[in-house]
Design a protein around this motif. Structure first.
Motif, mmCIF file in Angstrom:
data_model
loop_
_atom_site.group_PDB
_atom_site.id
_atom_site.type_symbol
_atom_site.label_atom_id
_atom_site.label_comp_id
_atom_site.label_asym_id
_atom_site.label_seq_id
_atom_site.Cartn_x
_atom_site.Cartn_y
_atom_site.Cartn_z
ATOM 1 N N TYR A 113 -6.082 1.895 -0.827
ATOM 2 C CA TYR A 113 -7.300 2.043 -0.020
ATOM 3 C C TYR A 113 -7.559 3.608 -0.094
ATOM 4 C CZ TYR A 113 -10.082 0.856 3.919
ATOM 5 O OH TYR A 113 -11.471 0.600 4.776
ATOM 6 N N HIS A 141 -9.521 16.413 1.933
ATOM 7 C CA HIS A 141 -9.202 17.900 2.790
ATOM 8 C C HIS A 141 -8.029 17.790 3.421
ATOM 9 C CE1 HIS A 141 -13.052 19.344 1.252
ATOM 10 N NE2 HIS A 141 -13.613 18.602 1.882
ATOM 11 N N ASP A 142 -7.548 16.467 4.056
ATOM 12 C CA ASP A 142 -6.553 16.451 4.951
ATOM 13 C C ASP A 142 -5.213 15.877 4.116
ATOM 14 O OD1 ASP A 142 -5.897 14.677 8.096
ATOM 15 O OD2 ASP A 142 -4.818 15.946 6.849
ATOM 16 N N HIS A 143 -4.733 16.741 3.283
ATOM 17 C CA HIS A 143 -3.513 16.437 2.562
ATOM 18 C C HIS A 143 -2.552 15.983 3.145
ATOM 19 C CE1 HIS A 143 -5.768 16.993 -1.012
ATOM 20 N NE2 HIS A 143 -5.884 18.408 -0.832
ATOM 21 N N PHE A 144 -2.546 16.207 4.721
ATOM 22 C CA PHE A 144 -1.394 16.338 5.191
ATOM 23 C C PHE A 144 -1.561 14.951 6.300
ATOM 24 C CE2 PHE A 144 2.863 17.357 6.357
ATOM 25 C CZ PHE A 144 2.987 17.328 7.746
ATOM 26 N N SER A 145 -2.472 13.928 5.791
ATOM 27 C CA SER A 145 -2.659 12.976 6.386
ATOM 28 C C SER A 145 -1.514 11.676 6.874
ATOM 29 C CB SER A 145 -3.806 11.839 5.555
ATOM 30 O OG SER A 145 -2.938 11.293 4.450
ATOM 31 N N GLY A 146 -0.729 12.066 5.840
ATOM 32 C CA GLY A 146 0.660 11.359 6.198
ATOM 33 C C GLY A 146 0.643 9.815 5.328
ATOM 34 N N ILE A 147 -0.553 9.823 4.905
ATOM 35 C CA ILE A 147 -0.573 8.430 4.197
ATOM 36 C C ILE A 147 -0.593 8.695 2.679
ATOM 37 C CG2 ILE A 147 -2.066 6.365 3.575
ATOM 38 C CD1 ILE A 147 -0.574 6.094 6.279
ATOM 39 N N GLU A 158 0.755 -1.112 0.196
ATOM 40 C CA GLU A 158 0.019 -0.104 -0.009
ATOM 41 C C GLU A 158 0.770 1.291 0.087
ATOM 42 O OE1 GLU A 158 -3.608 -0.089 2.583
ATOM 43 O OE2 GLU A 158 -3.205 2.161 2.954
ATOM 44 N N ASN A 188 -9.861 5.531 1.181
ATOM 45 C CA ASN A 188 -10.857 6.411 1.890
ATOM 46 C C ASN A 188 -10.280 7.122 2.543
ATOM 47 O OD1 ASN A 188 -13.038 6.835 3.036
ATOM 48 N ND2 ASN A 188 -12.949 5.092 4.615
ATOM 49 N N VAL A 189 -9.691 8.369 1.804
ATOM 50 C CA VAL A 189 -8.864 9.339 2.422
ATOM 51 C C VAL A 189 -9.900 10.514 2.555
ATOM 52 C CG1 VAL A 189 -7.041 10.783 2.172
ATOM 53 C CG2 VAL A 189 -6.784 8.283 1.622
ATOM 54 N N ASP A 190 -9.672 11.496 3.557
ATOM 55 C CA ASP A 190 -10.245 12.691 3.519
ATOM 56 C C ASP A 190 -9.423 13.569 2.509
ATOM 57 O OD1 ASP A 190 -11.362 14.919 6.065
ATOM 58 O OD2 ASP A 190 -11.245 15.198 4.147
#
Lengths: 651, 651
Positions: free
Chosen positions: B385, B391-397, B325, B387-389
């Motif tokens: 996968y 708006h949160d480009h800094f999710s780290g994933i 992933e 299913n990322v918000d």
């Protein structure tokens, strides 16, 4: 105190509790004898102590501006740990060390009350210039918490007054009134500290300032941090963290419904929100705390209580995103979850909060510190594969600190955080409510003198928890006294028995507690037996990382496999669905620790034809029976380096 | 040409080949009609074309210095793709567009021959100031490759002369002699380009400069990039990438034994090393290439041919570290692997290099471009996968570009790289050796006029590859001619048959090729049948990410599951070890594509008791039979967004 508070419980402060033997006594002894001195040594060695003399030459071998900005907080947390430790174990020499440090801090205070070594000496022009990134209020918060703890332990007011003066300066500058700045910290922390300062001084202005910081968060349009950036001549869009979700200011706090961004910031903020809801009786704020909590435990928490899967933001990503090997799960986030869970119980008395507190405490928190008490993890992943070239720190995956604790960290927020939590663990054992109920949350050997209205109740506990589930409590009172004793039945426990003075006591738990209401006499004894079988834990089917796998838990402890016990390639070990799993004490492991053993298979090719990929039909897969051995997760990485894995494949 | 080269094969350039129908004809049509115009549109829209007028106002909506430094390379790759396309499909309008661009480039050249729009206009002082990071020689390399391709297609010398003058300036500045700088590029690319320039012009100095750059790499003490940094007033220890492994200069090239660092840099460098070993007969250099290759395919390559698991360095980590992933696997790295593999074959004629070329080409390369030809992936993970918000480009994933191709990329190195590879794919079909052998590497419908010494051999191929394994070849010669025809038996193929003029031909493959040696006559026909069953592929037991899982492959194509066909939570799908798997053409899928179907089970709780973790004994796990459907990996993300997964759990 406002009247409604009477209906909510309050925790019993650690000065009423002595942990005299067993698990937490050992941990506290370690913190006192090894950790607190080791941290002091590091504060000294790195120049953090000398910084209080406002010496500009405080370079470490290499300047790390971003780190040096946080130096004061390390002092604050050390002082706080010392305060807690002195409560239970007076130590004149340690107190002298702290007093000397405080006298240097007193001299460092500026005429207007300002107290920050970095901005006083090194970046004078940036004072109050960047609340978003520069941790100025965060440092203040930790110093305040240290001051309150030290004052409560010693009664010495100098450090309390010192920080109160600084808090007054902050209170003058920030607020809703004409001439004040409507700012708030990028890294929440001072809010919790201000509540403590309010409690220690009785000055409502500190509580009000905490409320202001919480309520102002994410309110303004344009965003306060945008205004600040423009003032600095920066483009707000250049914000390095890319989104204000990072620091929980993307929306007004009361509109937030899910934990987001940097995990420690989030937990410190929500803990303060909970404090304020508790102190003020603000029902809508209480609802915000409950909503955030519910989302956290339903979607974003590791089995160990660890929080924050992502390294990039040191925090949250999205629901069910809980990767094991790359899990960041900072020690401080787990500690902060303990803080928040404890506060949630006092807002909404229910054992499920203490279940999470225990989960975090016995797993993700204690994983942060070595058995020797002087090495620390910043990150606590649930799987570790250490076969990394140590010369390639830019491998993109990991570095040694991911699988070996270090004696100090570039950003050493975790070591003193561990010291202050463990030193104050007594405060987490009991709460009282309505002068009529005593809650027993945690189990360990020790004594407590608990004020209950005008009376005092002494409770002696004997427990070898978490290693077994037998708990004995005896009550002493000056005279026969009616009250309720509420014994927590941990969420992990599905069979238990209670006996009172030798006779079985039948009672259904209410919100996680068996409540025994009677007239108590000295000599009354309770035996609580919590069955502690090995449990196979399955993960929510939305957690893709754990699919087809199982974790082992016994009591509050999550277990893990280590390479030193099970050989390499832990991913090739498969637990049989019907294999018996037994806990037996391994006398050779850290003085005797229950380990879990059971039959498993190792599925590997008898010979691999070579290369990375092969048609399966060319491979003869061999299933070798093995004896699997799991140890408590928090003990990992205390022996030979190697792989570690919490989630185990199951057939 | 030196004499020893006679013993090594040489590829047949694309001007001898027409792909007239089928898979590659379709792809080339798409590139010609959609991709090349779409890239030109982007070059124009973003200011890249205007930059050749040396206009300083070339800001995109927001300046990205680091990106603008590479702008010239995008022009270079577009021009190269145009050159290849014009060879096979003359197009006066496209040629005119290119000529206009070239005339602007000619005007941009400085009196001394310098040709870089960024450093000519925007950072004049930094010319030659930072070979480590600033991609100056990389840009030169891509321009040279573009010039050579365009010259070979059109015979127009102006662009070749333009770049030769620039190469001469570089050759004057860098080299081993007194007064020259012993520098080399941080991002290899110019080395391959100089070999092409040498071949196009016959000027040995370009070959010598390529040799110098390769041999000088990692030689000096102190390190050349340290010297450069000091000259800029920087501390070399502040190197952002932390290690020179990042740019393969941590050791002299000839001492390097494993691919390391940034994957594209590594592949471009090793491709150049292989070119030089081929051109110069340097046996020790050939051995370096073979050692690096062996390590790559034994330890560091994804099943799709993707390279570089880590996002942090866009590259390699350590052996067997191939997470799915989070796999970065840049499109350009897969393309560069095709370049290297092709060169390795010509240094060491063996079909296993073409096996890797095919693996990368049909999977990780083609995954980079949409079915419509105008959207691109930078990264090609083996599991997604989404299913990322958003708006949160800094999710780290991850961000959307991890699961949806984009019409342009901030760093758009991949789109024109795809265009130039697909446009030139004809060059990868045939090689000749010793004027006596013709290798057939790839199969697809088309015609080839192959010069073999003084003679010319025409080969007509008919093949529906990679969809089926039936290949027909017919030979035409002016007169009966003796030579060897070497037909590649792909590594994935375990059963095949060859017939010659209708009669079974028995022959064992030599180094992956069936060699038919005879006197050929016009009308001779060969039928090659490559059995293409569905294969279950297992991973090396050291790859922890793939343990207990299987991948599906048919012919050269790796398959994957998508949510749109199989529902969400792909991690809960388990393939039975004995389930039959069949390939059938799905007529509704992109005009008819073979998909793989078989029985599997979905293991999920019939009801989940709530929360994230539960004792397994409280959960009723249901095994529902499902029909699994897998599609070719390269086609993923062309329909509804959703999960994707290559490695499937197997019981």
């Amino acid at each position: 105190m406002k009247s409604h508070i009477k209906t909510l419980p309050a925790s019993v402060y650690l000065d009423h509790i002595q942990l005299t033997d067993g698990f937490w006594n050992q941990k506290q002894t370690l913190i006192r004898n090894r950790t607190i001195p080791a941290i002091y040594h590091q504060l000294d060695k790195t120049g953090r102590l000398a910084s209080w003399d406002l010496n500009p030459d405080r370079q470490e071998p290499k300047r790390h501006k971003v780190i040096e900005m946080f130096w004061d907080s390390d002092t604050g947390k050390w002082l706080e740990a010392v305060g807690y430790s002195l409560h239970t174990h007076p130590d004149a020499e340690l107190e002298k060390l702290a007093d000397e440090l405080i006298s240097r801090m007193v001299k460092a205070q500026q005429p207007d009350g300002y107290l920050n070594t970095y901005f006083t000496v090194l970046e004078k022009d940036m004072r109050w210039g960047n609340l978003r990134d520069f941790h100025e209020l965060y440092n203040a918060g930790h110093l305040i918490e240290g001051a309150v703890a030290y004052y409560k332990a010693t009664g010495k007011r100098d450090v309390l007054d010192l920080l109160a003066r600084y808090a007054d300066l902050i209170n003058e500058r920030y607020g809703p009134n004409e001439g004040q700045e409507r700012g708030y910290p990028g890294h929440p922390e001072i809010e919790m500290a201000l509540v403590k300062l309010y409690e220690a001084t009785g000055e409502e202005r500190y509580l009000d300032l905490a409320k202001f910081f919480v309520d102002e968060r994410g309110q303004q349009e344009p965003h306060f941090f945008d205004q600040e950036a423009i003032r600095r001549g920066e483009d707000p869009d250049d914000y390095w963290a890319q989104t204000y979700r990072y620091c929980q200011s993307h929306a007004p706090l009361r509109e937030q419904t899910e934990p987001t961004g940097h995990a420690v910031r989030a937990m410190y903020l929500y803990a303060a929100v909970t404090d304020l809801a508790h102190e003020t009786g603000d029902e809508s704020l209480a609802q915000v705390a409950k909503t955030l909590w519910q989302d956290l435990v339903a979607h974003q928490m590791y089995l160990t209580g660890g929080l924050g899967p992502a390294r990039a933001n040191e925090g949250f990503t999205f629901e069910y995103d809980l990767p094991n090997e790359t899990g960041y799960t900072e020690t401080c986030a787990a500690i902060a979850l303990v803080f928040w869970a404890h506060r949630m119980f006092h807002l909404d008395p229910d054992g499920r909060y203490i279940d999470v507190l225990e989960r975090s405490l016995y797993n993700s928190v204690l994983s942060g510190i070595s058995q020797q008490g002087d090495e620390y993890f910043y990150s606590n992943p649930l799987s570790s594969y250490p076969n990394v070239d140590p010369h390639d720190h830019f491998s993109g995956i990991t570095s040694a600190e991911y699988y070996r604790r270090k004696e100090w960290l570039l950003c050493p927020c975790c070591p003193p955080n561990l010291a202050r939590l463990v030193s104050s663990i007594g405060s987490y054992f009991y709460s009282t409510q309505d002068d009529n109920r005593i809650y027993v949350h945690l189990y360990n050997t020790g004594t407590a003198d608990i004020p209950l209205g005008e009376k005092s109740v002494k409770i002696d506990q004997t427990a070898n928890y978490p290693w077994d589930g037998d708990v004995r409590l005896s009550v002493s009172v000056d005279a026969a006294t009616s009250f309720e004793l509420a014994l927590r039945i941990p969420g992990w426990c599905r069979n238990y028995s209670v006996s009172l003075n030798g006779e079985a006591y039948d009672g259904q738990p209410e919100a996680g507690y068996i409540v025994i209401s009677r007239e108590w006499q000295s000599g009354d004894t309770i035996a609580l037996t919590l069955d502690m079988p090995v449990e196979r834990i399955g993960a929510n089917p939305h957690i893709r990382e754990d699919a087809g796998q199982v974790a082992l838990q016994r009591g509050p402890l999550v277990y893990c496999l280590e390479e030193v016990d099970n050989g390499p390639q832990l991913a090739n070990i498969v637990l049989k669905a019907d294999a018996a799993l037994e806990a037996t004490v391994d006398e050779d492991l850290f003085g005797g620790v229950p380990v879990i053993k059971g039959k498993a298979v190792r599925i590997e090719p008898s010979t691999w034809p070579g290369g990375l990929y092969q048609p399966q039909s060319l491979v003869d897969y061999k299933r070798s029976e093995i004896q699997l051995k799991a140890i408590p997760y928090y003990l990992w990485a205390n022996r030979e380096p190697g792989e570690m894995r919490v989630w185990i494949r199951e057939d």
